[in-house]
Scaffold this active site. Sequence first.
Site, mmCIF file in Angstrom:
data_model
loop_
_atom_site.group_PDB
_atom_site.id
_atom_site.type_symbol
_atom_site.label_atom_id
_atom_site.label_comp_id
_atom_site.label_asym_id
_atom_site.label_seq_id
_atom_site.Cartn_x
_atom_site.Cartn_y
_atom_site.Cartn_z
ATOM 1 N N GLU A 209 3.713 -14.267 -2.958
ATOM 2 C CA GLU A 209 3.012 -12.992 -3.092
ATOM 3 C C GLU A 209 3.659 -11.877 -2.283
ATOM 4 O OE1 GLU A 209 0.254 -12.295 -5.023
ATOM 5 O OE2 GLU A 209 0.524 -14.286 -5.891
ATOM 6 N N GLU A 218 1.614 -3.806 -1.807
ATOM 7 C CA GLU A 218 2.348 -3.958 -3.060
ATOM 8 C C GLU A 218 3.314 -2.793 -3.254
ATOM 9 O OE1 GLU A 218 0.331 -3.455 -6.824
ATOM 10 O OE2 GLU A 218 -1.439 -2.722 -5.782
ATOM 11 N N ASN A 253 -13.266 -6.796 -4.445
ATOM 12 C CA ASN A 253 -12.735 -7.830 -3.550
ATOM 13 C C ASN A 253 -12.768 -7.367 -2.097
ATOM 14 O OD1 ASN A 253 -12.144 -10.046 -5.225
ATOM 15 N ND2 ASN A 253 -10.270 -9.070 -5.959
#
Length: 353
Positions: A209, A218, A253
């Site tokens: 990841e 990201e 989340n």
Amino acid sequence: MSRVRVLAATLMITIAGAVVAVLPAGMATAADCVTPWQSSAVYTGGMTASYNGHNWRAKWWTQNETPGGADVWADQGTCGGSTPPPGGGCAYPNWTAGTWYDTGAIVRYTNGNYYIAEHGNPGYDPTISTWYWDPYACSGGGTTPPPTNPGGFVVSEIQFNQMFPSRNSFYTYQGLVAALSSYPAFAATGTDTVRRQEAAAFLANVNHETGGLVYITEINRGTYCDLSQSYGCPAGAANYYGRGPIQLSWNFNYKAAGDALGLPLLTNPWLVETDAAVAWRTALWYWNTQTGPGTMTAHNAMVNGAGFGETIRSINGSLECNGGNPGQVQSRVTAYQQFVQILGTTAGGNLYC
């Protein structure tokens, strides 16, 4: 001060069909030669083997590298003599100030107790140094191993650094260790093999990841704001992008993880990219409590025998599994296979999804 204590446990390996014991660092003495070195055997940091009349200690993972001819092996001195082991009934040497002790070395202090070096050190006093594990009494002869520490993490800092040689300094081992208390069942459930497999599985997925623990956020940030949620996106619609070891994303989340961990992540998602312990805690939250697009949590997949492949499904589902992206799946599997080797265990079955 709280300390996580990692032991170099006695490991068993199979060579030519026979099971032999490989002793942790500090256990060998000049009087005894430990198990002979085998080119086909896998040795991890702290394990010992004898070769050409000497005992040798592996500094890190190695296979088919001859002791004495490779830097991975540290010479522990001659062996095979008749000198009785120093330090009394258990075959560990007396502590000597000013003597260098490697991680995992076991010494007998003047108070009669035995101490295990958590970190390499130049002979620090075990009773006042935080670089030693708490004492234990050793009775009997031979090579009585130290007791296992149920609270210790199965991955040492040395092994962590082996796994992530190019990691971003943000992702600290100390941050990971600090986060473990949030989910005490993680890498602490089942047999020693299962515990090591789960730790390797978690870190292999984290490796994928984050590009080897390089990226904190990201690269191509998306807008992950579900306005159908009653709480909305108070930090701004564009600020719930992927962060941390498992790239936590979406407002729901951040809300769920924050509620579970007692952190204001919905209003301050930046905590995940500025506090290493928080970042690790969010990754452990997902691993231990969320099924994601899968059918079980990644934690349950490892402790209940479903296998590493099901952890991939829980993280990325059909985007990778069932032929979705076999190259990405293979990347995760390859890292997992490397990490279980570093931890001195096997990968188990059901590696793919």
